[in-house]
Motif scaffolding. Sequence first.
Motif, PDB file in Angstrom:
ATOM      1  N   ILE A  14       0.862  -1.176   0.000  1.00  0.00           N
ATOM      2  CA  ILE A  14       0.000   0.000   0.000  1.00  0.00           C
ATOM      3  C   ILE A  14       0.902   1.230   0.000  1.00  0.00           C
ATOM      4  O   ILE A  14       1.850   1.318   0.790  1.00  0.00           O
ATOM      5  N   HIS A  15       0.615   2.168  -0.898  1.00  0.00           N
ATOM      6  CA  HIS A  15       1.425   3.387  -0.951  1.00  0.00           C
ATOM      7  C   HIS A  15       1.417   4.059   0.420  1.00  0.00           C
ATOM      8  O   HIS A  15       0.376   4.109   1.086  1.00  0.00           O
ATOM      9  N   PRO A  16       2.568   4.579   0.859  1.00  0.00           N
ATOM     10  CA  PRO A  16       2.642   5.193   2.193  1.00  0.00           C
ATOM     11  C   PRO A  16       1.583   6.267   2.452  1.00  0.00           C
ATOM     12  O   PRO A  16       1.127   6.411   3.592  1.00  0.00           O
ATOM     13  N   THR A  17       1.165   6.982   1.428  1.00  0.00           N
ATOM     14  CA  THR A  17       0.151   8.024   1.635  1.00  0.00           C
ATOM     15  C   THR A  17      -1.255   7.452   1.809  1.00  0.00           C
ATOM     16  O   THR A  17      -2.175   8.190   2.162  1.00  0.00           O
ATOM     17  N   ARG A  18      -1.430   6.152   1.555  1.00  0.00           N
ATOM     18  CA  ARG A  18      -2.746   5.512   1.648  1.00  0.00           C
ATOM     19  C   ARG A  18      -2.823   4.497   2.786  1.00  0.00           C
ATOM     20  O   ARG A  18      -3.864   3.865   2.978  1.00  0.00           O
ATOM     21  N   GLN A  19      -1.732   4.324   3.527  1.00  0.00           N
ATOM     22  CA  GLN A  19      -1.747   3.358   4.620  1.00  0.00           C
ATOM     23  C   GLN A  19      -2.655   3.835   5.744  1.00  0.00           C
ATOM     24  O   GLN A  19      -2.818   5.026   5.960  1.00  0.00           O
ATOM     25  N   GLY A  20      -3.256   2.882   6.436  1.00  0.00           N
ATOM     26  CA  GLY A  20      -4.147   3.196   7.538  1.00  0.00           C
ATOM     27  C   GLY A  20      -5.590   3.412   7.122  1.00  0.00           C
ATOM     28  O   GLY A  20      -6.439   3.728   7.953  1.00  0.00           O
ATOM     29  N   GLU A  21      -5.895   3.227   5.844  1.00  0.00           N
ATOM     30  CA  GLU A  21      -7.256   3.429   5.340  1.00  0.00           C
ATOM     31  C   GLU A  21      -8.031   2.123   5.197  1.00  0.00           C
ATOM     32  O   GLU A  21      -9.174   2.130   4.755  1.00  0.00           O
ATOM     33  N   GLY A  22      -7.392   0.991   5.517  1.00  0.00           N
ATOM     34  CA  GLY A  22      -8.044  -0.304   5.356  1.00  0.00           C
ATOM     35  C   GLY A  22      -7.886  -0.898   3.971  1.00  0.00           C
ATOM     36  O   GLY A  22      -8.469  -1.937   3.658  1.00  0.00           O
ATOM     37  N   LEU A  23      -7.064  -0.260   3.133  1.00  0.00           N
ATOM     38  CA  LEU A  23      -6.881  -0.734   1.765  1.00  0.00           C
ATOM     39  C   LEU A  23      -6.188  -2.092   1.720  1.00  0.00           C
ATOM     40  O   LEU A  23      -6.531  -2.947   0.899  1.00  0.00           O
ATOM     41  N   GLY A  24      -5.239  -2.325   2.618  1.00  0.00           N
ATOM     42  CA  GLY A  24      -4.546  -3.611   2.651  1.00  0.00           C
ATOM     43  C   GLY A  24      -5.513  -4.750   2.934  1.00  0.00           C
ATOM     44  O   GLY A  24      -5.492  -5.785   2.259  1.00  0.00           O
ATOM     45  N   ALA A  25      -6.361  -4.574   3.933  1.00  0.00           N
ATOM     46  CA  ALA A  25      -7.356  -5.599   4.268  1.00  0.00           C
ATOM     47  C   ALA A  25      -8.326  -5.805   3.110  1.00  0.00           C
ATOM     48  O   ALA A  25      -8.698  -6.941   2.780  1.00  0.00           O
ATOM     49  N   PHE A  26      -8.722  -4.699   2.463  1.00  0.00           N
ATOM     50  CA  PHE A  26      -9.632  -4.795   1.320  1.00  0.00           C
ATOM     51  C   PHE A  26      -8.987  -5.575   0.174  1.00  0.00           C
ATOM     52  O   PHE A  26      -9.615  -6.466  -0.421  1.00  0.00           O
ATOM     53  N   LEU A  27      -7.732  -5.263  -0.144  1.00  0.00           N
ATOM     54  CA  LEU A  27      -7.033  -5.985  -1.217  1.00  0.00           C
ATOM     55  C   LEU A  27      -6.855  -7.455  -0.867  1.00  0.00           C
ATOM     56  O   LEU A  27      -7.052  -8.321  -1.721  1.00  0.00           O
ATOM     57  N   LEU A  28      -6.491  -7.725   0.372  1.00  0.00           N
ATOM     58  CA  LEU A  28      -6.279  -9.110   0.794  1.00  0.00           C
ATOM     59  C   LEU A  28      -7.568  -9.907   0.669  1.00  0.00           C
ATOM     60  O   LEU A  28      -7.583 -11.002   0.088  1.00  0.00           O
ATOM     61  N   GLN A  29      -8.662  -9.385   1.188  1.00  0.00           N
ATOM     62  CA  GLN A  29      -9.931 -10.110   1.101  1.00  0.00           C
ATOM     63  C   GLN A  29     -10.401 -10.237  -0.338  1.00  0.00           C
ATOM     64  O   GLN A  29     -10.888 -11.290  -0.749  1.00  0.00           O
ATOM     65  N   SER A  30     -10.227  -9.183  -1.129  1.00  0.00           N
ATOM     66  CA  SER A  30     -10.614  -9.240  -2.544  1.00  0.00           C
ATOM     67  C   SER A  30      -9.795 -10.287  -3.288  1.00  0.00           C
ATOM     68  O   SER A  30     -10.336 -11.041  -4.114  1.00  0.00           O
ATOM     69  N   GLY A  31      -8.497 -10.340  -3.008  1.00  0.00           N
ATOM     70  CA  GLY A  31      -7.641 -11.338  -3.642  1.00  0.00           C
ATOM     71  C   GLY A  31      -8.031 -12.754  -3.254  1.00  0.00           C
ATOM     72  O   GLY A  31      -8.091 -13.656  -4.101  1.00  0.00           O
ATOM     73  N   LEU A  32      -8.312 -12.964  -1.972  1.00  0.00           N
ATOM     74  CA  LEU A  32      -8.731 -14.291  -1.521  1.00  0.00           C
ATOM     75  C   LEU A  32     -10.079 -14.680  -2.125  1.00  0.00           C
ATOM     76  O   LEU A  32     -10.280 -15.835  -2.525  1.00  0.00           O
ATOM     77  N   ASP A  33     -10.994 -13.733  -2.204  1.00  0.00           N
ATOM     78  CA  ASP A  33     -12.296 -14.008  -2.828  1.00  0.00           C
ATOM     79  C   ASP A  33     -12.107 -14.428  -4.281  1.00  0.00           C
ATOM     80  O   ASP A  33     -12.723 -15.381  -4.758  1.00  0.00           O
ATOM     81  N   ARG A  34     -11.241 -13.713  -4.971  1.00  0.00           N
ATOM     82  CA  ARG A  34     -10.978 -14.010  -6.382  1.00  0.00           C
ATOM     83  C   ARG A  34     -10.342 -15.403  -6.523  1.00  0.00           C
ATOM     84  O   ARG A  34     -10.692 -16.162  -7.425  1.00  0.00           O
ATOM     85  N   ALA A  35      -9.415 -15.733  -5.625  1.00  0.00           N
ATOM     86  CA  ALA A  35      -8.769 -17.056  -5.656  1.00  0.00           C
ATOM     87  C   ALA A  35      -9.790 -18.159  -5.391  1.00  0.00           C
ATOM     88  O   ALA A  35      -9.749 -19.216  -6.041  1.00  0.00           O
ATOM     89  N   ALA A  36     -10.694 -17.945  -4.440  1.00  0.00           N
ATOM     90  CA  ALA A  36     -11.713 -18.952  -4.138  1.00  0.00           C
ATOM     91  C   ALA A  36     -12.601 -19.208  -5.356  1.00  0.00           C
ATOM     92  O   ALA A  36     -12.884 -20.363  -5.708  1.00  0.00           O
ATOM     93  N   VAL A  37     -13.025 -18.149  -6.016  1.00  0.00           N
ATOM     94  CA  VAL A  37     -13.873 -18.281  -7.207  1.00  0.00           C
ATOM     95  C   VAL A  37     -13.117 -19.016  -8.313  1.00  0.00           C
ATOM     96  O   VAL A  37     -13.696 -19.794  -9.067  1.00  0.00           O
ATOM     97  N   ALA A  38     -11.795 -18.807  -8.395  1.00  0.00           N
ATOM     98  CA  ALA A  38     -10.976 -19.449  -9.424  1.00  0.00           C
ATOM     99  C   ALA A  38     -10.673 -20.915  -9.100  1.00  0.00           C
ATOM    100  O   ALA A  38     -10.045 -21.605  -9.899  1.00  0.00           O
ATOM    101  N   GLY A  39     -11.092 -21.373  -7.918  1.00  0.00           N
ATOM    102  CA  GLY A  39     -10.877 -22.775  -7.566  1.00  0.00           C
ATOM    103  C   GLY A  39      -9.543 -23.078  -6.917  1.00  0.00           C
ATOM    104  O   GLY A  39      -9.134 -24.242  -6.858  1.00  0.00           O
ATOM    105  N   VAL A  40      -8.863 -22.065  -6.417  1.00  0.00           N
ATOM    106  CA  VAL A  40      -7.596 -22.284  -5.729  1.00  0.00           C
ATOM    107  C   VAL A  40      -7.880 -23.038  -4.422  1.00  0.00           C
ATOM    108  O   VAL A  40      -8.760 -22.654  -3.660  1.00  0.00           O
ATOM    109  N   ASP A  41      -7.147 -24.115  -4.175  1.00  0.00           N
ATOM    110  CA  ASP A  41      -7.367 -24.946  -2.986  1.00  0.00           C
ATOM    111  C   ASP A  41      -6.652 -24.440  -1.748  1.00  0.00           C
ATOM    112  O   ASP A  41      -7.106 -24.664  -0.630  1.00  0.00           O
ATOM    113  N   ARG A  42      -5.486 -23.826  -1.951  1.00  0.00           N
ATOM    114  CA  ARG A  42      -4.684 -23.419  -0.792  1.00  0.00           C
ATOM    115  C   ARG A  42      -3.822 -22.216  -1.145  1.00  0.00           C
ATOM    116  O   ARG A  42      -3.339 -22.096  -2.267  1.00  0.00           O
TER     117      ARG A  42
END
Length: 156
Positions: A79-107
């Motif tokens: 996360i760019h230093p000027t955007r840290q602390g806004e919850g963007l990291g958690a949002f990206l992490l959950q979005s990435g995991l959601d995308r992986a689950a839909v794609a059938g990633v097992d682990r």
Amino acid sequence: MELHRETEDDAWEVEALLDTCFAPGRTALSSYRLREGVPPARDLCLVARGSAGEVAGVIRFWPVRVGEHQAMLLGPIAIHPTRQGEGLGAFLLQSGLDRAAVAGVDRVLLVGDEPYYGRFGFTRLHGVTMPPPTNPDRVLGVWDWDGVTGDVTRGA
């Protein structure tokens, strides 16, 4: 905030953000040995852009093998230093995991702090060995890791 799949056109901006967040020496980390010569799983990699089109954050996934099993190595997430602390990291992490689950990633695995990543379901992986000098207490995984052990090696 605009979230989209990372493309080849994003590569230089993503690399610049990673250098800003982690310094150019980041490529000396053991996890980078698993990424050398292997393209990221672009369908899972995400870029968050601010209202002016600037790269505010990124998350990447890389195919790896653990013993005889396929997995995705999550990281880096930045996360760019000027955007840290806004919850963007958690949002990206959950979005990435959601995308992986839909794609059938097992682990999915990563190297990180369990107190932070535990809220996303990650737990310590026993018997899964990242290249040295990775601290085994920081090797974490989510989803189907029952019976999966071995060395983490490059995927395809």
